[in-house]
Design an enzyme around this catalytic site. Structure first.
Site, short mmCIF file in Angstrom:
data_model
loop_
_atom_site.label_atom_id
_atom_site.label_comp_id
_atom_site.label_asym_id
_atom_site.label_seq_id
_atom_site.Cartn_x
_atom_site.Cartn_y
_atom_site.Cartn_z
N GLU A 197 -26.10 28.12 35.89
CA GLU A 197 -24.99 27.98 35.24
C GLU A 197 -24.89 26.20 35.03
O GLU A 197 -24.62 25.65 35.74
CB GLU A 197 -23.54 28.12 35.87
CG GLU A 197 -23.62 29.82 36.74
CD GLU A 197 -23.06 30.66 35.32
OE1 GLU A 197 -22.70 30.02 34.41
OE2 GLU A 197 -23.02 31.64 35.57
N CYS A 225 -17.63 21.92 32.82
CA CYS A 225 -18.71 22.49 32.06
C CYS A 225 -18.02 22.94 30.68
O CYS A 225 -18.93 22.86 29.61
CB CYS A 225 -19.46 23.52 32.69
SG CYS A 225 -18.55 24.79 33.38
P1 NAD Z 1 -26.22 17.96 39.35
O1 NAD Z 1 -27.04 18.71 38.48
O2 NAD Z 1 -26.44 16.52 39.37
O3 NAD Z 1 -25.76 18.78 40.71
C1 NAD Z 1 -25.72 19.94 41.00
C2 NAD Z 1 -26.14 20.29 42.26
O4 NAD Z 1 -27.53 20.58 42.20
C3 NAD Z 1 -25.64 19.26 43.29
O5 NAD Z 1 -25.54 20.23 44.47
C4 NAD Z 1 -27.39 18.54 43.54
O6 NAD Z 1 -27.26 18.09 45.03
C5 NAD Z 1 -28.24 19.96 43.34
N1 NAD Z 1 -29.71 19.40 42.79
C6 NAD Z 1 -29.94 18.57 41.97
N2 NAD Z 1 -31.11 18.54 41.75
C7 NAD Z 1 -31.53 19.59 42.43
C8 NAD Z 1 -33.19 20.19 42.56
N3 NAD Z 1 -34.04 19.57 42.15
N4 NAD Z 1 -32.99 21.20 43.54
C9 NAD Z 1 -32.12 21.91 44.24
N5 NAD Z 1 -30.98 21.30 44.23
C10 NAD Z 1 -30.73 20.14 43.21
O7 NAD Z 1 -24.74 18.05 38.56
P2 NAD Z 1 -23.28 17.46 38.83
O8 NAD Z 1 -23.24 16.13 38.54
O9 NAD Z 1 -22.86 17.59 40.26
O10 NAD Z 1 -22.32 18.43 38.00
C11 NAD Z 1 -22.03 18.42 36.52
C12 NAD Z 1 -22.78 19.09 35.86
O11 NAD Z 1 -22.64 20.46 36.11
C13 NAD Z 1 -22.62 19.21 34.26
O12 NAD Z 1 -24.01 19.12 33.55
C14 NAD Z 1 -21.85 20.39 34.15
O13 NAD Z 1 -21.66 20.87 32.82
C15 NAD Z 1 -22.46 21.62 35.14
N6 NAD Z 1 -21.60 22.51 35.44
C16 NAD Z 1 -21.82 23.60 34.92
C17 NAD Z 1 -21.15 24.94 35.31
C18 NAD Z 1 -21.46 26.12 34.66
O14 NAD Z 1 -20.81 27.18 35.25
N7 NAD Z 1 -22.30 26.25 33.50
C19 NAD Z 1 -20.14 24.62 36.08
C20 NAD Z 1 -19.76 23.28 36.50
C21 NAD Z 1 -20.55 22.28 36.28
#
Ligand code: NAD
Length: 510
Positions: A262, A296
């Site tokens: 997601e 998102c």
């Molecule tokens: P992010 O990608 O920085 O982090 C999200 C999560 O992933 C965190 O828990 C982080 O620690 C983890 N993570 C990051 N890299 C990783 C890796 N290589 N392996 C495992 N875990 C890893 O995102 P953010 O800044 O927290 O959130 C914002 C983003 O999330 C935006 O792009 C938004 O659109 C998206 N988002 C999408 C949805 C959806 O349902 N499509 C919902 C909410 C947020």
């Protein structure tokens, strides 16, 4: 609007006490958590070590082996009890979401309501996990499919929905007979601690929940990677940026695990000549400036027909100029802070690129810096663009709304779909032909396509997720539960013969 002094750290401790979290869980550790409201430190959490993560996944796997044999409606009872805890603690948990993620109180409460809704949904679902009976070509045979629990589900969540995203996955996974290991965002682990404490309360009331059925891993990316790489985790549901998905997806594919991704969105809306502009203005504001543009599904691209452009954009400019920005704890605030300084820098960078591409920017500047020198409040930006430049094709996780003018619907749909993301979309029109065209196979290419409502604010009853770089995952309602189970196709021969499929003859004397 009141501007009473705020002591976020003190309020967070008092809420965590109400929610059953011990001080030891968020004091003295190495992971520093700050409130985006004022930048104050609100937690110092101990980070999960790789060895602890491995052990937690092992316990979750053992818990799964026992839980999968509990009848599904009984598993639903655990989720019902958890939903009751959420109802009883909606206020403190919602307020904690506000303090940790910075969304206004109404939206913090809404996030907890969404958790309650998915629990109710999952309780009903626990009596409806069904398979098909399928016609077979062989006499004296039956064919059907059965659905079985899958295993340990890894859940990685983003900061902006710090608890709801976990519940969309976990409520379904628990009734499906799975265990869950959750790696919340390093920016919002306190709400995760509180959620886990409420879950444990429900588990104690249920009695006999296998130990480790729900586990929490606290930390940054490396601990998420440990979860992604563990072969005892057959499904990882990961919510976050497209950058994260690009790393997680191939790692899961390498070990043939399932991925439910997601990821980022770059959501558009078309406002057609026949649109009800009163509705459109309200919908645009909620979708574009609500949650300070950090959903998102936030509206980022607006395509306005030439005939209504001046009227609509004039109204938006006025509204953007006066939208109340402030502490999300204060009544009347509609726009709270960005999550941190990095988000502010990204926003300024994108606005710079938009200007270079000929964009006319209104807003976007930092505000309230004197009152909150350690926090990042901005006036939402409205950017009139001459064309869909490169910067418009990226998701900037901040309140920037790019506005483009269009002449005919086919052109608007083409532009709408000409970005790498495919999460949510909408059209404002009272013309049935336009609405149905947008919903048709040749219309929007997103996972969520709406008419006369904005792209954000989904209900849990539908499947949630998007196409292209948004990752293709679906969670929450409809038949999303199937992702958390494994399907077995069964053929049973109750005859006295052994006919082979496709009429194959294979006779042996034995
Ligand atoms: P992010 O990608 O920085 O982090 C999200 C999560 O992933 C965190 O828990 C982080 O620690 C983890 N993570 C990051 N890299 C990783 C890796 N290589 N392996 C495992 N875990 C890893 O995102 P953010 O800044 O927290 O959130 C914002 C983003 O999330 C935006 O792009 C938004 O659109 C998206 N988002 C999408 C949805 C959806 O349902 N499509 C919902 C909410 C947020």
């Amino acid at each position: 609007m009141s501007t009473a002094p705020i002591n976020t750290a003190h309020e967070v401790s008092s809420l965590l006490a109400q929610l059953g979290v011990d001080r030891g869980a968020y004091e003295g550790g190495t992971l520093t958590v700050r409130s985006p409201i004022d930048g104050a430190v609100i937690g110092q959490l101990k980070e999960t070590t790789p060895a602890e993560a491995t052990a937690a996944i092992g316990r979750a796997h053992d818990a799964f082996l026992a839980w999968r044999e509990v009848p599904a409606p009984r598993r639903g009872e655990l989720v019902r009890l958890f939903g009751e805890e959420l109802r009883a603690h909606k206020e403190p948990l919602g307020r904690l979401v506000t303090l940790e993620a910075g969304k206004i109180v109404q939206e913090g409460l809404g996030e907890v309501q969404e958790m309650i809704d998915i629990c109710d949904y999952a309780v009903g679902l626990s009596r409806q996990l069904y398979g098909l009976t399928i016609a077979t070509e062989r006499p004296g045979h039956v064919m059907r499919e059965t659905w079985h629990p899958l295993g340990v589900v890894g859940i990685i969540s983003a900061f902006n929905f710090p608890v709801a995203v976990w519940s969309w996955n976990a409520a379904l996974a628990f009734v499906c007979g799975d265990a869950c290991v959750w790696k919340p965002s390093e920016k919002t682990p306190l709400t995760a601690l509180a959620t886990q404490a409420l879950f444990e309360k429900a588990a104690a009331k249920f009695g006999g929940v296998p130990a480790g059925l729900s586990a929490l891993l606290i930390g940054e990316r490396p601990i998420g990677e440990a979860l992604v790489d563990d072969v005892r985790v057959p499904l990882v549901s990961a919510t976050g940026s497209t950058r994260m998905g690009r790393e997680v997806g191939p790692r899961l594919a390498k070990r043939f695990a399932r991925a439910l991704l997601e990821l980022g969105g770059n959501n558009g809306m078309i406002v057609a000549p026949s649109a009800d502009l009163d509705l459109a203005v309200r919908a645009i504001l909620f979708a574009a400036v609500g949650t300070a543009g950090q959903r998102c599904t936030s509206l980022r691209r607006l395509f306005v027909h030439d005939s209504v452009y001046d009227a609509l954009v004039g109204r938006l400019k006025r509204a953007y100029g006066s939208v109340p920005i402030g502490s999300p704890l204060e009544a009347g605030t509609l726009v709270g802070p960005l999550i941190d300084g990095a988000a502010f820098d990204m926003m300024q960078k994108s606005l710079g690129a938009a200007r270079e591409a000929g964009g006319q920017v209104q807003g976007g500047e930092r505000v309230l810096a004197e009152r909150f020198p350690e926090a990042f409040y901005v006036r939402p930006a409205l950017v009139e663009m001459p064309a869909q430049a490169e910067v418009v094709c990226h998701e900037t996780f901040a309140p920037i709304l790019y506005v483009l003018r269009y002449q005919d619907l086919a052109e608007a749909i083409r532009l709408h779909n000409a970005v790498p993301q495919g999460l949510s979309s909408s059209i404002f029109t009272t013309d049935l032909r336009e609405a149905e065209t947008f919903l048709s196979a040749a219309g929007s290419d997103c996972g969520i396509v709406n008419v006369n409502i904005g792209p954000s604010g989904a209900e849990i009853g539908g499947a949630f997720g998007g196409e292209k770089e948004t990752g293709g995952g679906r969670e929450s309602g409809s038949d999303s539960w199937r992702a958390y189970m494994r399907r077995a196709t069964n053929t049973v021969n109750y005859s006295r013969a052994l006919p082979l499929a496709q009429g194959i003859k294979f006779e042996v004397d034995a």
